[in-house]
Design a protein around this motif. Structure first.
Motif, short mmCIF file in Angstrom:
data_model
loop_
_atom_site.label_atom_id
_atom_site.label_comp_id
_atom_site.label_asym_id
_atom_site.label_seq_id
_atom_site.Cartn_x
_atom_site.Cartn_y
_atom_site.Cartn_z
N THR A 75 -20.57 101.60 -34.72
CA THR A 75 -20.61 100.11 -35.37
C THR A 75 -21.01 99.10 -34.50
N GLY A 76 -21.10 99.48 -33.00
CA GLY A 76 -21.60 98.51 -32.00
C GLY A 76 -20.19 97.89 -31.64
N PRO A 77 -20.46 97.36 -30.26
CA PRO A 77 -19.42 96.42 -29.70
C PRO A 77 -18.70 95.35 -30.44
N ARG A 78 -17.56 95.00 -30.08
CA ARG A 78 -16.93 93.80 -30.86
C ARG A 78 -16.68 92.76 -29.88
N VAL A 79 -16.30 91.50 -30.29
CA VAL A 79 -15.59 90.65 -29.49
C VAL A 79 -14.41 90.32 -29.47
N ALA A 80 -13.46 90.23 -28.67
CA ALA A 80 -12.23 89.90 -28.71
C ALA A 80 -11.87 88.57 -27.85
N GLU A 81 -10.79 88.05 -28.24
CA GLU A 81 -10.26 86.73 -27.63
C GLU A 81 -8.98 86.90 -27.07
N VAL A 82 -8.85 86.73 -25.66
CA VAL A 82 -7.40 86.56 -25.26
C VAL A 82 -6.56 85.64 -25.85
N THR A 83 -5.45 86.17 -26.46
CA THR A 83 -4.67 85.34 -27.22
C THR A 83 -3.36 85.38 -26.62
N ALA A 84 -3.04 86.32 -25.60
CA ALA A 84 -1.48 86.33 -25.18
C ALA A 84 -1.20 84.99 -24.59
N THR A 85 0.08 84.55 -24.63
CA THR A 85 0.49 83.36 -23.87
C THR A 85 0.93 83.86 -22.49
N ILE A 86 0.31 83.03 -21.56
CA ILE A 86 0.49 83.48 -20.27
C ILE A 86 0.83 82.11 -19.78
N PRO A 87 2.04 82.00 -19.04
CA PRO A 87 2.48 80.99 -18.30
C PRO A 87 2.05 80.73 -16.83
N GLY A 88 1.89 79.82 -16.27
CA GLY A 88 1.62 79.36 -15.02
C GLY A 88 0.05 79.40 -14.65
N ARG A 89 -0.35 79.40 -13.50
CA ARG A 89 -1.67 79.43 -13.12
C ARG A 89 -1.86 80.82 -12.18
N GLY A 90 -0.97 81.16 -11.53
CA GLY A 90 -0.91 82.12 -10.43
C GLY A 90 0.17 83.20 -10.50
N LEU A 91 0.79 83.52 -11.82
CA LEU A 91 1.86 84.50 -11.80
C LEU A 91 1.41 85.76 -11.98
N GLN A 92 0.33 86.10 -12.49
CA GLN A 92 -0.16 87.43 -12.50
C GLN A 92 0.74 88.33 -13.23
N ALA A 93 1.03 88.24 -14.55
CA ALA A 93 2.26 89.01 -14.92
C ALA A 93 1.71 90.40 -15.36
N GLY A 94 2.38 91.37 -14.94
CA GLY A 94 1.92 92.96 -14.99
C GLY A 94 1.84 93.31 -16.40
N THR A 95 2.53 92.68 -17.43
CA THR A 95 2.58 93.18 -18.65
C THR A 95 1.10 92.85 -19.46
N PHE A 96 0.26 91.75 -18.63
CA PHE A 96 -0.97 91.65 -19.35
C PHE A 96 -1.96 92.03 -18.59
N VAL A 97 -1.98 92.83 -17.62
CA VAL A 97 -3.03 93.05 -16.61
C VAL A 97 -4.20 93.98 -17.49
N TRP A 98 -5.18 94.23 -16.97
CA TRP A 98 -6.18 94.85 -17.79
C TRP A 98 -6.49 95.90 -16.22
#
Length: 613
Positions: A230-253
């Motif tokens: 079907t071809g590639p899809r586009v997705a948007e990051v919608t997770a709520t990520i606090p702060g500017r530099g926390l780097q939460a491990g639960t959200f990492v790619w």
């Protein structure tokens, strides 16, 4: 600490311990460092570890706890070495299956008894003889759907594997495709590769193993493979990520080829999704890189949404009162990485923007005024734009996030320091590890890790304030503080440093006689000099504790980038000498003095231009 226990599940003692006792607040230390450490049990026998009905994957278990001072102790009728304070730490051999560990303590003619049931369940041995396939070992374990056949052969390759009788010959089929041979990469471990075709109806992997005796076993993977076309899809990051530099491990790619931390996403960024597996989307970062992104971070946009493509022609550099900024005006938000290099003679930050094109013809800059010395850019061959930011020195912190569709990389300006009073005017966040219902390590002498960390941190704060520093504590009492609230406090406080204070313990399977000492953990290169200085101070002030070294590890409290961030493991709760020092007011005072001295030295070295040397 590295071995995380919820102590509430580990309190195994004769008699009842009121819940209110386990949550008793630690008292505030006086200026001499003296602290009352309330015990969590007054039972005749207190076992901090292991809990009853516990299973270990080893042939030994660490048994630690205490009896009343002056009491004797036996384990299954054999005497146990008990200190004058009642402490015992034993490395107990186990037979396979359930073991009954009977503890008996005698004092003043009275005997108390406690039974612990510990099961030794080492990994099952490889099957022998007739052909067998271990069901739990089959890969793929979850359905894997490709929206489009990857053009890169490396990305098309799907690993398939199982464990079974060693020495055999194995093959696999996917639907009507195959059989394809598999290699025995280790005794009993069979692996192969399946190249995704242009289209494939959902099909499991069917394995066949023929043993040396001629017997045959078959098995089918729980996960199915398919290519929808079907071809590639586009997705948007919608997770709520606090702060500017926390780097939460639960959200990492993560890198699809391993578990390296690659991208910490930012809300609103548009990603190209080319497939999914279980709870993970496959994000096409470039022609040669696919990332595993938790589905919880992304929301698919409607089919037909145009693929993101960010072209930028201008880079802005400006210096503010606290930070210097590198600004990239983009038409849309895209995923990116920031990689830091810190060397004796150079320091830099590399921004890599995916689905992007650098067509820069102008830089608006005021380079001489801040830490940013130069900016260069390149277009990597597979759709990744790289912006190289050359710095005048190791940064005091940085972060990168979006303001609208402008990607802003902020680099903290170096503070103005006075070598004669290096702590004056500095802001430091101290984090006493754990607290409240997070007990940390199980203290064998009836005081959990959380109540050892707090008085040390409070005393360090006192010592730093005496030298003119502003100190912010993540907690000042026995309360629960969510893990990411701690670095967020450092970020919002615009702190120079984040220092988390813990006590260490050993994981299952490690002889407690083999590990002791102070250790310091860092993740970002900018924090290495701080880690080195703190460890040197701890080892100098407390040489008898031992040196566990400086460790690179991806920990939540070492990961933030907005300031140098480290985690200190003062000593091991699983070493008798280390523990007794932590339990003594004089010992805690020395730990606090060492940490405060190390922080002062770090700032003084920075003032003199020799930090990290």
């Amino acid at each position: 600490m590295l071995r995380r226990f919820l102590l509430a599940t580990l309190l195994l003692s004769i008699g009842t311990v009121a819940l209110a006792q386990t949550a008793a607040p630690a008292t505030t230390p006086t200026t001499t460092g003296t602290t009352l450490l309330p015990p969590i049990s007054d039972a005749p026998i207190f076992v901090a570890y292991p809990p009853d009905k516990y299973t270990v994957a080893y042939d030994h278990v660490l048994l630690e706890g205490s009896v009343k001072p002056g009491a004797t102790l036996t384990l299954n009728g054999q005497p146990v070495d008990v200190g004058g304070d009642g402490l015992f730490i034993e490395w107990v051999p186990l037979k396979s299956g359930e073991n009954i560990l009977t503890l008996e303590s005698t004092q003043g003619g009275e005997t108390a008894r406690q039974d612990l049931r510990v099961t030794s369940a080492p990994p099952a041995p490889l099957p022998t003889g007739a052909a067998q396939i271990v069901p739990a070992s089959l890969l793929p374990a979850a359905d894997r759907v490709a929206y489009v056949q990857p053009q890169n052969l490396e990305l098309r390759a799907v690993p398939v594997a199982f464990t079974g009788t060693a020495g055999g010959k194995a093959s696999f089929k996917v639907g009507d495709l195959g059989p394809l041979l598999m290699a025995e990469t280790a005794p009993g471990r069979y692996e192969g590769t399946f190249l995704l075709p242009e289209k494939l109806e959902a099909a499991p992997v069917a394995f066949t193993l023929t043993a040396t005796d001629g017997t045959t076993a078959t098995a089918t993977s729980p996960g199915k493979l398919s290519v929808t076309g079907t071809g590639p899809r586009v997705a948007e990051v919608t997770a709520t990520i606090p702060g500017r530099g926390l780097q939460a491990g639960t959200f990492v790619w993560r890198n699809g080829a391993g578990r390296n931390y690659v991208v910490f996403p930012r809300p609103g960024a548009l990603a190209v999704v080319v497939g999914e597996e279980g709870n993970t989307f496959a994000v096409q970062a470039s022609g040669t890189l696919t990332l595993n992104a938790p589905k919880s971070t992304l929301t698919l946009r409607p089919e037909g949404t145009p693929l993101p493509r960010a072209i930028f022609t201008q880079i802005g550099v400006k210096t503010g009162d606290t930070h210097s900024e590198v600004r990239l005006n983009l038409p849309t938000r895209v995923p990116f990485t920031v990689e830091q290099q810190v060397n004796p003679d150079s320091s830099s930050l590399d921004l890599r923007l995916f689905q992007s094109i650098a067509d820069v013809d102008y830089i608006v800059s005021d380079f001489p005024k801040g830490p940013v010395r130069d900016v260069r850019w390149t277009q990597e061959s597979d759709g990744v734009a790289r912006v190289h930011v050359d710095l005048s020195a190791a940064p005091w912190g940085y972060d990168a996030t979006y303001e609208g569709t402008t990607l802003v990389l902020r680099v903290r300006n170096a503070p103005t320091l006075d070598a004669r009073a290096p702590l004056r005017g500095r802001t430091i966040v101290l984090d006493p590890g754990h607290g409240g219902d997070e007990f940390g390590g199980a203290g064998p002498l009836r005081v959990p890790e959380k109540n050892l960390n707090l008085p040390i941190a409070l005393r360090v704060a006192e010592l730093l304030r005496e030298k003119g520093a502003t100190v912010v504590l993540t907690r000042e009492a026995d309360v629960t503080v969510p893990i990411y609230d701690r670095p967020l406090l450092a970020e919002t406080s615009n702190a120079d440093l984040l220092v988390s204070i813990h006590a260490n313990a050993l994981p299952d399977g490690t002889d407690p006689r083999t590990k002791r000492g102070s250790g310091v953990y860092y993740y970002q290169p900018q924090a290495r000099a701080l880690a080195d200085t703190l460890l040197a101070s701890l080892v100098s002030v407390l040489p008898e504790v031992g040196n566990d070294g400086v460790h690179y590890q991806n920990l939540a409290l070492a990961r933030p980038t907005t300031q140098p961030s480290i985690l200190i493991e003062t000593a091991f709760l699983t070493d008798k000498g280390n523990l007794r020092l932590l339990m003594s007011a004089a010992g805690r005072e020395r730990f606090a003095q060492a940490i405060a001295l190390g922080l002062e030295r770090f700032y003084r070295d920075a003032a003199l231009g020799r930090a990290g040397r």
